[in-house]
Design an enzyme around this catalytic site. Structure first.
Site, PDB file in Angstrom:
ATOM      1  N   GLU A  61      27.559  10.523 -10.052  1.00  0.00           N
ATOM      2  CA  GLU A  61      27.407   9.294  -9.260  1.00  0.00           C
ATOM      3  C   GLU A  61      25.956   8.829  -9.177  1.00  0.00           C
ATOM      4  OE1 GLU A  61      29.416  11.767  -8.295  1.00  0.00           O
ATOM      5  OE2 GLU A  61      31.386  10.839  -8.036  1.00  0.00           O
ATOM      6  N   HIS A 130      37.141  13.250   2.588  1.00  0.00           N
ATOM      7  CA  HIS A 130      37.639  12.059   1.893  1.00  0.00           C
ATOM      8  C   HIS A 130      38.080  10.962   2.855  1.00  0.00           C
ATOM      9  CE1 HIS A 130      37.622  14.592  -1.661  1.00  0.00           C
ATOM     10  NE2 HIS A 130      37.924  13.549  -2.408  1.00  0.00           N
TER      11      HIS A 130
END
Lengths: 326, 350
Positions: A61, A130
């Site tokens: 990322e 998450h």
């Protein structure tokens, strides 16, 4: 030209039209290409535009978001998909130290036509790593622009506007909105990307919300009507900048305001909204601005507990009624 | 190596040294503030590498980048003005020493978070590859930067997609005060590139001609589309990490040893060599004559008078840059807002 689309289809339409119109637009991210995107947003685009314009990246990322920054410096229009906002923490250096700083630090020499798309929010029992929101972290960064579409129409409009902008835009989507349905008019000229919209007019209390919480605020407003309370619902649509004028006008009419946010209460977006409304509308307010927010807890895996950490329509209705009784 | 080219290399090295030593003085006198990371000792790297670059190539640099900018063609005036925080600085006084930018010369910035230059470089290279242009990106980083995650992340992507990037490690053996054997399990940086199948080699970073030739070769291949390469330049900084660092962690003997390898002295010495007699050639031995002869072609490249004139001209250029910077106006606050909103293009925000 209006049709009914799911939120993810509206995003897909915006990407497709933007890529067809401008060959400097390209997409990159994990599983965006051959696989079609974790939430199907990029479905079909790899076959249509090829691997150089729809690039499957390794799980890096920090570097692929930084790649987007570098490409944007040359005038390309990269659309970086970060699979969830939780993973965007690994890209904060590219977002905060690079994308929002380079145009400024260079004395205004470089464009930054970068879009970072990512879903945030609590979905269904995905547990603490998450289920984060994190928008408040980016709100405090000068140079950052954050759009938060709550409807398929806004998803379509705001993504297209973000791609056309020469500034870095963070498009915060929501995992539970991808399969929500709505009418999308592709011909109608859009309102400015950061304008707040009144979703429902009313004169008793202003409910201010963004992203998925707008849907809950609208549901709460329907129940409040049955109780004889006519609530106005404002969809902020943007968290930086925030369209204060629309908020202030509404509060001038209703004299009551309730902020609804999915994010943790402490130091969240709501804190800034309350502060601004207090500064600007103190004399108009008949009661302190209220907040319905997520609890200051990481999301528990257990479904029952997870639900307890989040705003729901019951809590919004209760808070509105109590605020009006003060 | 023709004379004109050699003079250009030597002049830039002299100019770089003069610029940096003058910046140190201005810092001491309080006219330059903030962090100031200086380059003396490493001049052969910037000069050798950037003289091999084309105008259409891009340069991405670190916070020790005054000399990269200078050699890339930014004027000493605009860099010194930036160090002074003035309006005529190459970043309008918004960036300072660590954030020099020049879009026109494709100088894509000085980055002050260690490990940021790789993703920026592969992003620019991705744009080049997508558009199939014969351009390359030169990405500078230090030995301390190879332990950031972005190093391996970005090298992987560069190799995977054959992006036109030349990774240039300026290995001065110290990450601030931590010597390379104390921060890296593998202290030969070039060996790490093999993990990504990237061709890499080490180069004597104190020898401007060696640096220059290695870079020319690598860039020629990269522009032809063969993918990224990495060069590790073994070099040394004579000063501390920044002006705030006296550099006292380094043994005196080490510093003295490297000072004898001063790239400026080496270059001058090379230039002044005369043709050897038969006895000298015999002493070198038959097998080495060819290599030695290559070097001899560099002889008599400059006279003492020419060298004096070069020194004089760089002193004048730096003197002028300081005077210019000192008289450049301070930016006003509105210019900071304008820089922040430079890409708004008249868009209605709300």
């Amino acid at each position: 030209m209006s049709e009914t689309l799911l939120y993810h289809q509206a995003l897909n339409r915006a990407l497709d039209e933007s890529m067809a119109a401008d060959d400097s637009v390209f997409i990159l991210g994990e599983d965006v290409g051959l696989y079609g995107g974790s939430y199907r947003v990029t479905e079909g685009l790899y076959a249509k535009y090829g691997e150089w314009r729809v690039r499957d990246t390794p799980i890096s990322e920090g570097s692929f978001t930084g790649l987007g920054v570098g490409a944007a410096l040359t005038g390309m229009r990269p659309v970086v998909e970060i699979m969830t906002i939780n993973f965007a923490l690994l890209a904060l250096d590219a977002i905060v130290n690079m994308a929002t700083k380079i145009p400024f630090m260079s004395g205004g020499q470089f464009p930054m036509p970068l879009v970072i798309r990512t879903p945030g929010g609590v979905a269904r029992q995905l547990a603490a790593q998450h289920s984060q929101r994190l928008e408040q972290m980016l709100m405090n960064v000068p140079g950052m622009r954050i759009a938060v579409p709550s409807t398929p129409q806004d998803a379509y409009w705001q993504l297209k506007q973000a791609i056309q902008s020469d500034e870095a835009i963070f498009l915060l989507e929501h995992e539970l909105l991808y399969f929500s349905e709505g009418t999308v008019d592709t011909r109608m000229p859009p309102p400015p990307m950061h304008r707040a919209l009144v979703r429902r007019e009313g004169d008793a209390i202003t409910l201010l919300a963004y992203s998925r919480m707008v849907l809950l605020a609208e549901q709460a407003a329907h129940r409040l009507v049955e109780m004889g309370i006519d609530a106005e619902v404002i969809d902020l649509r943007s968290l930086r900048p925030i369209d204060w004028r629309t908020c202030i006008q509404s509060v001038g009419k209703t004299h009551h305001a309730l902020v609804i946010e999915e994010d943790h209460r402490f130091s969240g977006a709501g804190a800034e909204i309350v502060a601004q409304l207090t500064e600007h509308c103190f004399n108009d307010l008949d009661a302190p601005v209220g907040r319905v927010a997520g609890l200051d807890l990481p999301a528990p895996y257990n479904g029952r507990l997870e639900a307890l950490t989040l705003p729901d329509t019951d809590r919004i209705v209760d808070a509105a009624v109590r605020l009006l009784e003060e | 190596m023709d004379r004109a080219r050699f003079h250009a290399l030597l002049r830039d090295m002299l100019l770089a040294r003069e610029f940096e030593e003058r910046a140190a003085r201005e810092y001491t006198e309080g006219r330059i503030a903030g962090f100031l990371h200086l380059y003396p000792g490493e001049e052969a790297v910037a000069v050798g590498v950037l003289h091999a670059a084309d105008e259409a190539d891009y340069v991405v640099s670190t916070y020790r980048e005054h000399v990269h900018a200078l050699v890339r063609g930014l004027s000493a005036r605009s860099i010194m003005s930036e160090l002074f925080g003035r309006r005529d600085g190459c970043s309008g006084g918004m960036g300072g020493s660590m954030h020099l930018f020049d879009r026109e010369r494709r100088f894509m910035g000085g980055y002050a978070i260690v490990g940021e230059t790789y993703p920026v470089a592969i992003g620019i290279a991705y744009a080049i590859a997508l558009r199939q242009l014969p351009e390359a990106v030169i990405c500078f980083f230090g030995d301390g930067a190879v332990n950031q995650g972005t190093f391996h992340e970005s090298l992987n992507m560069a190799a995977l997609w054959k992006l036109p990037v030349l990774f240039v490690c300026e290995n001065n053996r110290y990450q601030i005060g931590t010597e390379i054997h104390r921060h890296s399990a593998v202290s030969d940086v070039y060996r790490r590139a093999c993990a990504h199948d990237i061709p890499a080699r080490k180069v004597d970073g104190m020898d401007v001609l060696a640096v220059h030739e290695a870079t020319l070769e690598a860039l020629r291949r990269i522009r032809a589309g063969t993918g990224p390469e990495l060069l590790e330049m073994k070099t040394y900084r004579f000063r501390g990490h920044s002006m705030a660092d006296p550099g006292s962690y380094r043994p005196r003997a080490e510093l003295d040893a490297y000072r004898r390898l001063d790239p400026l002295r080496i270059a001058e010495h090379l230039a002044a060599q005369t043709y050897p007699d038969q006895a000298q050639l015999d002493a070198v031995g038959k097998d080495h004559i060819e290599a030695f002869s290559d070097r001899l072609q560099q002889q008599n490249l400059i006279t003492h008078e020419e060298l004096d004139r070069l020194r004089q001209s760089v002193q004048e250029e730096i003197e002028d840059a300081v005077a210019f910077a000192a008289s450049s106006p301070e930016p006003v606050l509105q210019e900071a807002w304008d820089a922040l909103n430079c890409n708004r293009n008249g868009e209605v925000m709300i």
